[in-house]
Design a protein around this motif. Structure first.
Motif, PDB file in Angstrom:
ATOM      1  N   VAL A   1       0.841  -1.198   0.000  1.00 49.20           N
ATOM      2  CA  VAL A   1       0.000   0.000   0.000  1.00 49.20           C
ATOM      3  C   VAL A   1       0.876   1.249   0.000  1.00 49.20           C
ATOM      4  N   ALA A   2       1.941   1.189   0.793  1.00 51.37           N
ATOM      5  CA  ALA A   2       2.844   2.338   0.871  1.00 51.37           C
ATOM      6  C   ALA A   2       3.439   2.646  -0.495  1.00 51.37           C
ATOM      7  N   ALA A   3       3.829   1.595  -1.222  1.00 50.44           N
ATOM      8  CA  ALA A   3       4.403   1.809  -2.543  1.00 50.44           C
ATOM      9  C   ALA A   3       3.361   2.383  -3.488  1.00 50.44           C
ATOM     10  N   ALA A   4       2.135   1.902  -3.377  1.00 51.42           N
ATOM     11  CA  ALA A   4       1.097   2.358  -4.285  1.00 51.42           C
ATOM     12  C   ALA A   4       0.798   3.832  -4.097  1.00 51.42           C
ATOM     13  N   PHE A   5       0.717   4.266  -2.839  1.00 50.95           N
ATOM     14  CA  PHE A   5       0.292   5.639  -2.587  1.00 50.95           C
ATOM     15  C   PHE A   5       1.417   6.543  -2.110  1.00 50.95           C
ATOM     16  N   GLY A   6       2.618   6.015  -2.000  1.00 49.15           N
ATOM     17  CA  GLY A   6       3.692   6.837  -1.446  1.00 49.15           C
ATOM     18  C   GLY A   6       3.374   7.247  -0.030  1.00 49.15           C
ATOM     19  N   SER A   7       2.782   6.325   0.717  1.00 49.06           N
ATOM     20  CA  SER A   7       2.213   6.678   2.010  1.00 49.06           C
ATOM     21  C   SER A   7       2.640   5.665   3.060  1.00 49.06           C
ATOM     22  N   PRO A   8       3.843   5.834   3.625  1.00 50.75           N
ATOM     23  CA  PRO A   8       4.319   4.812   4.573  1.00 50.75           C
ATOM     24  C   PRO A   8       3.444   4.674   5.819  1.00 50.75           C
ATOM     25  N   ILE A   9       2.960   5.781   6.334  1.00 50.15           N
ATOM     26  CA  ILE A   9       2.123   5.692   7.531  1.00 50.15           C
ATOM     27  C   ILE A   9       0.766   5.118   7.149  1.00 50.15           C
ATOM     28  N   GLY A  10       0.252   5.572   6.017  1.00 44.19           N
ATOM     29  CA  GLY A  10      -1.018   5.044   5.546  1.00 44.19           C
ATOM     30  C   GLY A  10      -0.946   3.549   5.317  1.00 44.19           C
ATOM     31  N   GLY A  11       0.169   3.083   4.764  1.00 45.28           N
ATOM     32  CA  GLY A  11       0.332   1.650   4.543  1.00 45.28           C
ATOM     33  C   GLY A  11       0.301   0.884   5.850  1.00 45.28           C
ATOM     34  N   THR A  12       1.035   1.394   6.839  1.00 40.34           N
ATOM     35  CA  THR A  12       1.051   0.748   8.143  1.00 40.34           C
ATOM     36  C   THR A  12      -0.350   0.677   8.735  1.00 40.34           C
TER      37      THR A  12
ATOM     38  N   ILE B   1      -3.830   8.038   4.175  1.00 39.91           N
ATOM     39  CA  ILE B   1      -3.403   7.888   2.788  1.00 39.91           C
ATOM     40  C   ILE B   1      -3.766   9.137   1.985  1.00 39.91           C
ATOM     41  N   MET B   2      -4.979   9.632   2.198  1.00 41.95           N
ATOM     42  CA  MET B   2      -5.384  10.832   1.459  1.00 41.95           C
ATOM     43  C   MET B   2      -4.479  11.999   1.821  1.00 41.95           C
ATOM     44  N   MET B   3      -4.148  12.087   3.108  1.00 37.90           N
ATOM     45  CA  MET B   3      -3.311  13.198   3.521  1.00 37.90           C
ATOM     46  C   MET B   3      -1.918  13.083   2.934  1.00 37.90           C
ATOM     47  N   GLU B   4      -1.357  11.877   3.024  1.00 42.72           N
ATOM     48  CA  GLU B   4      -0.008  11.707   2.506  1.00 42.72           C
ATOM     49  C   GLU B   4       0.028  11.869   0.994  1.00 42.72           C
TER      50      GLU B   4
END
Lengths: 764, 764
Positions: A205-216, A485-488
């Protein structure tokens, strides 16, 4: 629509009964304590997570790059034909390519691994909840997920990808454990596999959205009702996600020709700096309304999708029909998309890059598609339909692009129903990204309406991101990770309050009508799921009502004959271990028994020296008069001895028939044992072991005994017959159990398995 | 430096023995199930959290605004004297104001509430772990925290504020439960108070940094080793934090004159758009080095601070000495700060706003201080020293401001030691913000070095934020929330990878030398803390070694005489309830017994009708032959009856002497009971109730009996004497227990309390 009737428990026999559970908790036995640990193992662990993040990042980026190329290629082939030849000929090119890709996706899924169809989020929810899904984490599934989804998106189907990327990540994490690195041997157990799979999910998920916290947080929400989630795991997942993003970023820099070394934390999907709008307080009214509409649209989505699922189960029974369904959608979607821009042929806008309103606009303008517009102009609908999904976000969210009512309405008319229908057909498919696209279109339409008829202070593009949040929240309800994710992804913290507001409204409104799409799917697929509270309807049930009896159990000195008989004749996975007074003193799993048999671990056979019997001194006790002199070893006794005497003493103690509560440090005699911790840890597949593997050993040693005390889980959890179902559930959930003995007056009278418990629970 | 010796357990008697534990888990009794629930209660709950977020946001913003005004005022009064009169006279003005503020802060703390000194984070960690801290969440503490910190910062001490704002938030949440709103009565129990306090913590941090996710994660890390953290709670905290940020933002817009309604999610501290730098891959080398230095500086910080703490405990025994220490720091800090810019008098730079390099620079330039520089120039050190803390970040992180080596070095020479010394003296003080400031200065110095001597490609300002992350990580180790807070505060996701990298290096390096400052403080203050694993040194301990015996327990029909005697003569808080066969069937707390006595709930007294005895039919059972015909009620029996007969049947059943496993739905007879769920829930303070409150009732009813079955926790958890310490710990931690009976052969032979367990554990 939400069912409010009290379900009748116990539930009748259903598909979930076929599911095996996993031993997520390692048996805390004496041998477990001899496992290697320390800094080196710790380092290996972090190294594994690093590899997991790196590989997931690289795979996800490579995947995304290929998909984009395919999609671009398709329109590149079509556009000249459309302009130079005829509309009809263009259609043939377009639909032809779509059918090729679609057929490839569908056939791959049908014939290589049908399990790979769908998003995979529900299977992951089940897995993290302790259900064994052989096949869900396999090389075949990985291949189908990667290429099936790639072809399906290239075919033009209205599906997303993030759920699939999460699943791809989790498979990578899971399979990595089997990689031929020596140090991986420490982690080949269900507990570490689960953690690695969770890390892979986050990394995907992090790779998809560039969102490490969102992925976690996504991984956290997927695993939500279980409590294996430790604080350390959060941090490990975060690390894995960050590594994954890092690699995506390095690759992206290389591909974009920026050279090796530009550090920009961009994911595969990135709304980026395309949004730079501020909001006013009164905009919250609009956002509230958008949240309500998003919730309703989300609920309809869930309802229709659920109904479709039931119909599919009933009618799509052969591979041919399944293939037919997919191809039907491919053709309908392709046809609709191809001809739709004709209906709004007059909506053509100037590309106009001479006036440099923003740097981003320049980049976006490269993605404009002409369709039938004159040179120097672009068709907004064509641009939205014939570009890779990632670019479409940016186009919708950019304030300088122009969309008319007609284009937006047509976009929604194609995407909304086609997403509902396509998700669930026999191809890998995600939902997040399509939800964002629908939401962007809808938000922009809403914004256009407000700016045209109510106040011109509003920029329609700024409504796009809020629309995306509201729709997603309406059906996925993964609210927390969604917000992050939206924020990141938007890289804009100013948008945070509107996004959170829209998400909350969408969540509440969607929840009034329907359960979330994931919960629906969990229910539909009959995934056994332990939730936090026993449903009202079975709150009067007690442990004795749930348990199975009689129980197969062993004395701690178990005759091989007896063990062989039980193993060959039952399919139980856990066996209580009792002492001579029939009191419960441990639990041992089938796996462990098999390992013991395979390694010929019979009572007394590890002894390598003679030793004299040794009476140990009194046990240490501070608080109580209860502890009398016992024939057990105390640390004080051992500390006074040299190594050899210590070893002798422990060995004598271990073979002492009378003492049942062996809970001793095996470190000193580790080398004398015929079996090591690694023997128990090396388990290469999740299928239950077959008795045939040890049949010969058993036949040859029928007269021997096995001493289970060092290998069983000591201090096992158990309940009393009159304990409430809620207590049983709490113990199961919080201690990650697979089976739980029921004890009355010190005697084991029954055993409750995860499945027995689930029989009395609603599916969320 | 880290102690590696095996501690000897049981630990000798220490301060923690004085601490009472909290009942964080509500007793799951029959009466508990009659508690009001449903949509209205749910709405009230969210309303409470909304209020908590709103009030915390408003208080934090107001507080921040006042502090800024004080700090500005001080320098506004000093600057003209310094320029127009003499340096000496300016010093008198400066130090005079500092002493006034310092004295106010110190005296307030010493005489109103000494407990309010320090950050409060450790006390919160203890509280969330289940320790009762009367006084930590009180109105007095709130007042001292608010005004004490305000004056201390105005006095010029090198301290931060975020820990204090978190604590202020948690007190607001906690006290809100006692607000005179009718609906709050549903939440006046320890479980809801804890949740509200956690929400307040999150809201406080969120308001300080404009970081709703960071705030939530901060609360999560503070509460980390406990598992009360449910997914729902995460979401609730996130909501509270978002509300808090929202109010901060509305107020900020009003104060800045932008009018009511500008929605920008800015916290009290905000690095904002002041940073817009990108990084190159080779910068990671610098960041790695910075992480190492940050870790070392952090470890030194922890070590010195810990040693200072011990010295303080030994020598600062009187209020006068404590006051003297604080004033000493005020004077030293003030003097150093005032004269330091003299040493770098030649460092004066042009303000130069004519060339509009950036909009932000314009705003920052308003904050420049001249000190002794000529008109139109500014002194960088003076600017960094005499501005409110929030502005100093921005100045450090802005790429257009200029700092020389001398200024930065002097800044660090003042701030680093003075922060170490000031934190721990008798005033409320935080550490996060001072850490960020030291880190910014250090990062900028490092960047300046690299750009001057190694490569000129580097902008020193861009190193500031990474320096901040590495220092903070070196001592606080709140890594996850820290990363999120930094990310949210910088509003720049490009910085994320460098920040995470520096944090991880700082974390590892700091951890090699020292435990975190919070863990040191927990140990120093002897806060009983249950961690996840039993230390090696006491892994051989068993339940029987830890338990206390004999145990005071009651039969479920307990004579008032006996209850009164036990309550008056012991200070135990939980009592096992047994049946006639002496088997454990429940647990009841002292609080509950007191409520029952106060309300005169004696056996049989609730009966309002006559009823005939009724023999219920067979129990429902699916799996087992074990369940025989019992005299208990089944749902099937009840469902067939009308309301009146049902009531009669339940009442007869409840008064049946022979049946001990009452676990029945009390809804039907709720009105016939002499006591309601609210009676148990209304507990206005955390002090243990005094027996005197019920002495009269007991004296008048000595011959009566109490039926405890509907009020006790049924299906209690218990362990066996030979169970391992690890199992005991798991059961305690995962089920949030305060006491745990030890049962052997169905008889209660001892009881383990949280404190007994802690005796065998290291302090982290």
């Amino acid at each position: 629509m939400r069912s409010r009737t009290l379900a009748i428990y116990p539930r009748p026999d259903q598909e979930f009964k076929k599911r095996e559970s996993l031993d997520f908790q390692l048996q805390r036995s004496a041998i477990y304590k001899t496992r290697p640990h320390g800094k080196l193992i710790h380092f290996y662990k972090w190294l594994s997570y690093f590899l997991c993040g790196a590989i997931t990042g690289i795979v996800c980026y490579g995947w995304e790059w290929l998909v984009e190329e395919f999609v671009k290629l398709k329109w590149k082939a079509t556009q000249p034909v459309l302009l130079d030849d005829s509309i009809g000929l263009g259609y043939l090119v377009y639909i032809g390519i779509s059918i090729l890709f679609g057929a490839a996706a569908s056939l791959l899924t049908l014939y290589l691994e049908p399990l790979a169809a769908g998003g995979g989020t529900t299977e992951m929810m089940g897995y993290f909840n302790g259900v064994n899904y052989p096949g869900v984490f396999s090389v075949k599934t990985l291949i189908v997920k990667i290429f099936g989804l790639m072809f399906a998106i290239a075919a033009g189907l209205c599906i997303g990808k993030e759920g699939v990327l999460a699943h791809i990540g989790s498979i990578i994490g899971y399979l990595l454990i089997y990689a031929p690195f020596g140090f991986m041997k420490y982690f080949r157990n269900n507990e570490d596999k689960r953690d690695m799979a969770a890390a892979g999910t986050a990394a995907g998920v992090a790779a998809a959205f560039g969102s490490p916290i969102g992925g976690t947080m996504f991984a956290y929400e997927v695993a939500a009702p279980t409590v294996f989630w430790s604080f350390e795991l959060t941090w490990v997942l975060f690390f894995t996600s960050a590594v994954s993003c890092f690699f995506v970023n390095i690759l992206a820099s290389l591909v974009e020709g920026k050279g090796f070394g530009e550090i920009t934390n961009s994911g595969v999907i990135k709304f980026g700096s395309y949004i730079n709008d501020k909001y006013q307080l009164y905009d919250l009214i609009s956002f509230g309304i958008m949240g309500v509409i998003g919730g309703v649209l989300g609920a309809i989505f869930c309802f229709v999708n659920y109904t479709m699922g039931k119909l599919r189960k009933k009618y799509l029974t052969s591979n041919l029909r399944k293939f037919g369904e997919t191809m039907f959608y491919v053709i309908v979607t392709g046809t609709l998309m191809y001809f739709a821009p004709l209906l709004v042929q007059d909506e053509c806008y100037d590309v106009d890059v001479t006036n440099p309103t923003s740097e981003d606009y320049n980049e976006i303008s490269k993605k404009f598609q002409r369709y039938l517009c004159p040179d120097g102009k672009y068709s907004p609908l064509g641009t939205a339909l014939f570009n890779p999904l990632g670019s479409v976000f940016k186009i919708f969210m950019n304030g300088d692009t122009q969309f008319g009512f007609g284009s937006l309405a047509l976009y929604l008319i194609i995407w909304y129903p086609m997403t509902i229908f396509s998700y669930g057909t026999n191809i890998p498919a995600g939902l997040f990204v399509s939800g964002i696209l629908i939401g962007c279109g809808y938000g922009r339409l809403f914004g256009l309406f407000v700016s045209s008829y109510i106040t011109s202070n509003v920029k329609p593009s700024s409504y796009a991101v809020v629309g995306a949040a509201s729709i997603l929240s309406g059906y996925a309800r993964h609210t927390f990770s969604l917000a992050i994710i939206m924020m990141e992804s938007t890289e804009n913290i100013d948008l945070f309050i509107p996004i959170v507001f829209a998400i909350m409204v969408g969540y509440v409104v969607g929840g009034v009508f329907q359960k979330s799409i994931y919960i629906n799917a969990v229910r539909f697929k009959n995934i056994p799921f332990l939730i936090e509270t026993i449903p009202q309807g079975s709150s009067h049930i007690r442990a004795e009502d749930m348990m199975k009896a009689p129980v197969s159990m062993f004395h701690f000195k178990a005759p091989v004959k007896e063990v062989a008989e039980v193993l060959s004749k039952t399919s139980y996975n856990g066996f209580p271990v009792i002492n001579t007074a029939k009191k419960l003193i441990g639990i041992i799993s089938r796996d462990y028994l098999m390992v013991l048999l395979k390694n010929k671990v019979f009572a007394g056979e590890f002894r390598k020296d003679d030793y004299s019997n040794f009476n140990s001194s009194q046990r240490h006790s501070l608080n109580s008069e209860y502890v009398k002199e016992k024939k057990t070893l105390s640390r004080q006794t051992l500390d006074g001895l040299d190594k050899d005497s210590r070893k002798k003493l422990i060995l004598s103690h271990i073979d002492n028939e009378e003492d049942e509560d062996v809970d001793i440090d095996l470190h000193d005699i580790k080398d004398s044992l015929p079996v090591t911790w690694e023997d128990f840890n090396h388990k290469f597949n999740d299928a239950p072991p077959s008795f045939n593997e040890v049949k010969d050993v058993c036949d040859q040693n029928m007269d021997k005994k096995m001493d289970l005390r060092c290998y069983m889980e000591h201090s096992p959890h158990f309940v009393q017959p009159q304990d409430s179902a809620q207590k049983v559930l709490d113990v199961f959930r919080l201690h990650h159990l697979r089976y739980l003995p029921v004890v009355d007056k010190d005697q084991v009278i029954g055993i409750i398995t995860r499945q027995d418990l689930f029989t009395y629970m609603s599916i969320i």
